[in-house]
Write a protein that holds these residues in place. Structure first.
Motif, mmCIF file in Angstrom:
data_model
loop_
_atom_site.group_PDB
_atom_site.id
_atom_site.type_symbol
_atom_site.label_atom_id
_atom_site.label_comp_id
_atom_site.label_asym_id
_atom_site.label_seq_id
_atom_site.Cartn_x
_atom_site.Cartn_y
_atom_site.Cartn_z
ATOM 1 N N ASN A 135 0.896 -1.226 -0.032
ATOM 2 C CA ASN A 135 0.032 0.013 -0.065
ATOM 3 C C ASN A 135 0.885 1.392 0.072
ATOM 4 N N PRO A 136 0.930 2.062 -0.836
ATOM 5 C CA PRO A 136 1.822 3.082 -1.187
ATOM 6 C C PRO A 136 1.489 4.200 -0.062
ATOM 7 N N GLY A 137 2.721 4.633 0.411
ATOM 8 C CA GLY A 137 2.669 5.747 1.563
ATOM 9 C C GLY A 137 2.787 5.201 2.865
ATOM 10 N N VAL A 138 2.280 3.814 3.397
ATOM 11 C CA VAL A 138 2.115 3.267 4.603
ATOM 12 C C VAL A 138 3.486 3.139 5.172
ATOM 13 N N ALA A 139 4.030 2.059 4.646
ATOM 14 C CA ALA A 139 5.471 1.821 5.001
ATOM 15 C C ALA A 139 6.534 2.966 4.901
ATOM 16 N N GLU A 140 6.318 3.855 3.947
ATOM 17 C CA GLU A 140 7.173 5.031 3.778
ATOM 18 C C GLU A 140 6.948 5.957 5.105
ATOM 19 N N THR A 141 5.777 6.034 5.457
ATOM 20 C CA THR A 141 5.538 7.075 6.794
ATOM 21 C C THR A 141 6.218 6.357 7.884
ATOM 22 N N GLU A 142 6.240 4.803 8.130
ATOM 23 C CA GLU A 142 6.501 4.521 9.406
ATOM 24 C C GLU A 142 8.186 4.388 9.100
ATOM 25 N N MET A 143 8.937 4.141 7.936
ATOM 26 C CA MET A 143 10.469 4.096 8.018
ATOM 27 C C MET A 143 11.036 5.547 8.019
ATOM 28 N N GLU A 144 10.193 6.435 7.526
ATOM 29 C CA GLU A 144 10.795 7.926 7.304
ATOM 30 C C GLU A 144 10.726 8.726 8.471
ATOM 31 N N LYS A 145 10.006 8.359 9.408
ATOM 32 C CA LYS A 145 9.588 8.863 10.777
ATOM 33 C C LYS A 145 10.954 9.285 11.682
ATOM 34 N N ASP A 146 11.642 8.341 11.727
ATOM 35 C CA ASP A 146 13.045 8.468 12.488
ATOM 36 C C ASP A 146 13.965 7.738 11.574
ATOM 37 N N LEU A 147 14.777 8.185 10.793
ATOM 38 C CA LEU A 147 15.644 7.361 9.948
ATOM 39 C C LEU A 147 16.839 6.634 10.812
ATOM 40 N N ALA A 148 17.429 7.461 11.902
ATOM 41 C CA ALA A 148 18.610 6.736 12.499
ATOM 42 C C ALA A 148 17.699 5.594 12.993
ATOM 43 N N ARG A 149 16.522 5.573 13.661
ATOM 44 C CA ARG A 149 15.801 4.444 14.462
ATOM 45 C C ARG A 149 15.809 3.201 13.508
ATOM 46 N N THR A 150 15.296 3.802 12.076
ATOM 47 C CA THR A 150 14.868 2.462 11.158
ATOM 48 C C THR A 150 16.108 1.850 10.442
ATOM 49 N N PHE A 151 17.538 2.450 10.458
ATOM 50 C CA PHE A 151 18.644 1.814 10.028
ATOM 51 C C PHE A 151 19.040 1.059 11.336
ATOM 52 N N LYS A 152 18.968 1.562 12.384
ATOM 53 C CA LYS A 152 19.507 0.733 13.587
ATOM 54 C C LYS A 152 18.645 -0.576 14.004
ATOM 55 N N ILE A 153 17.492 -0.484 13.360
ATOM 56 C CA ILE A 153 16.262 -1.569 13.523
ATOM 57 C C ILE A 153 16.761 -2.733 12.207
ATOM 58 N N PHE A 154 17.098 -2.067 11.195
ATOM 59 C CA PHE A 154 17.494 -3.053 9.977
ATOM 60 C C PHE A 154 18.756 -3.703 10.267
ATOM 61 N N PHE A 155 19.985 -2.773 10.299
ATOM 62 C CA PHE A 155 21.026 -3.435 10.217
ATOM 63 C C PHE A 155 21.582 -3.939 11.578
ATOM 64 N N ARG A 156 21.274 -5.333 11.986
ATOM 65 C CA ARG A 156 21.664 -5.864 12.947
ATOM 66 C C ARG A 156 22.296 -7.195 12.641
ATOM 67 N N GLY A 157 23.385 -7.574 13.217
ATOM 68 C CA GLY A 157 24.157 -8.756 13.056
ATOM 69 C C GLY A 157 23.610 -10.120 13.786
ATOM 70 N N SER A 158 23.805 -11.323 13.399
ATOM 71 C CA SER A 158 23.266 -12.491 13.901
ATOM 72 C C SER A 158 23.975 -12.691 15.488
ATOM 73 N N GLY A 159 24.995 -12.191 15.838
ATOM 74 C CA GLY A 159 25.711 -12.305 16.843
ATOM 75 C C GLY A 159 25.214 -11.290 17.889
ATOM 76 N N ASP A 160 24.412 -10.150 17.575
ATOM 77 C CA ASP A 160 23.943 -9.210 18.420
ATOM 78 C C ASP A 160 23.242 -9.696 19.777
ATOM 79 N N GLU A 161 23.593 -8.875 20.683
ATOM 80 C CA GLU A 161 22.768 -9.343 22.020
ATOM 81 C C GLU A 161 21.411 -9.814 21.888
ATOM 82 N N ASP A 162 21.310 -11.206 22.740
ATOM 83 C CA ASP A 162 19.926 -11.736 22.555
ATOM 84 C C ASP A 162 18.582 -10.863 23.200
#
Length: 307
Positions: A135-162
């Motif tokens: 649905n155009p616009g829906v995920a955009e709004t969620e991801m663009e709200k706070d770019l730093a938080r968005t990328f910190k959520i996305f870019f996680r390694g498999s060995g990060d803290e449980d």
């Protein structure tokens, strides 16, 4: 960077040419001309708003045009995530332009004319996020709200803290968002430096996520296009690198690829999540360089025509 046979690197969602920062100098030092793209809709590339601009047919045609302008008659393609889909589609639909092809995490999914692709997505819970993206616009709004938080959520390694919550790609539509239920403050993963985080923020702050998300909105048109193409085996050398801890692109999905790709080499990194280039750069570089050297030593020297 570098000189020699051309190798083109195609990133995935939501990334950048910069996702290959650990591979570019290593491949150049190994004797290759490395071309790392901002894929369509990202960074310095064009980012038209129309959904159909991001169909696989159109993106592959854009790559062919790009190769023509660069004077590259044939290239070795390496892709990750959506970039993996692009390189397989290039190998199937423009085989004369592809010297060899490699994919990280993304297997070759054979097209099935009898299976409606949207219904298929509904049957695989871990793909539910792709339905949310429609649905155009829906995920955009969620991801663009706070770019730093968005990328910190996305870019996680498999060995990060449980104890750090991670994305659950199942049940996204029912929850009402990909990030719903995650805390406001997300610690930065060990695989994401502060410099890299700031780079991604600058790349997305102007154009946002519309173009990148439009890649997901061509499911049916991509299926129709691939159904209309001849389904011959891929005869060029190919490499499939699986990651043991990828939560979405599971290694099991790559089973049986040898049936379509007789000249398939496999690599596997068990302790690795989705972001293979960032999480396990040295292991990945070893696999890629070994395959590239083997592939090109057996194929003679490519001749670049004079423009």
């Amino acid at each position: 960077m570098g000189a020699g046979p051309p190798v083109m690197l195609c990133h995935g969602f939501p990334e950048s040419w910069y996702s290959w920062r650990y591979q570019i100098p290593a491949l150049a030092d190994a004797g290759f001309r490395v071309v790392s793209l901002d894929m369509k809709g990202y960074g310095q590339s064009t980012a038209p708003p129309d959904i159909e601009e991001y169909s696989q047919e159109q993106i592959c045609q854009d790559l062919v045009t790009f190769m023509d302008k660069m004077g590259i008659p044939q290239v070795t393609l390496v892709g990750h995530d959506w970039g993996g889909s692009v390189v397989w589609n290039m190998a199937q639909c423009h085989p004369e332009r592809v010297r060899a092809v490699a994919s990280l995490n993304t297997p070759l999914f054979p097209v099935d004319p009898s299976k409606d692709p949207m219904n298929f997505l509904k049957t695989v819970p871990i793909f539910n996020y792709q339905l949310y993206f429609q649905n155009p616009g829906v995920a955009e709004t969620e991801m663009e709200k706070d770019l730093a938080r968005t990328f910190k959520i996305f870019f996680r390694g498999s060995g990060d803290e449980d104890n750090v919550p991670t994305i659950n790609t199942s049940g996204v539509c029912a929850r009402g968002g990909l990030f719903v239920g995650l805390p406001d403050e997300i610690p930065r993963s060990s695989i994401l430096s502060e410099t890299a985080l700031q780079f991604y923020i600058t790349q997305f702050k102007d154009k946002g996520f519309r173009g990148p998300l439009n890649w997901y909105r061509n499911v049916v048109s991509n299926w129709k296009w691939l159904c209309s193409r001849p389904r011959a085996k891929l005869l060029m050398p190919a490499l499939m690198v699986t990651a043991g801890k990828d939560p979405v692109l599971l290694p099991v999905f790559s089973r049986g690829m040898e049936n379509m790709i007789p000249n398939l080499t496999r690599g596997h990194i068990e302790e690795c999540g989705h972001w293979t280039q960032m999480e396990r750069p040295s292991e990945l570089n070893t696999i890629l360089i070994s395959w590239l050297k083997d592939t090109h030593s057996n194929m003679g020297v490519a001749v670049t025509p004079k423009l």
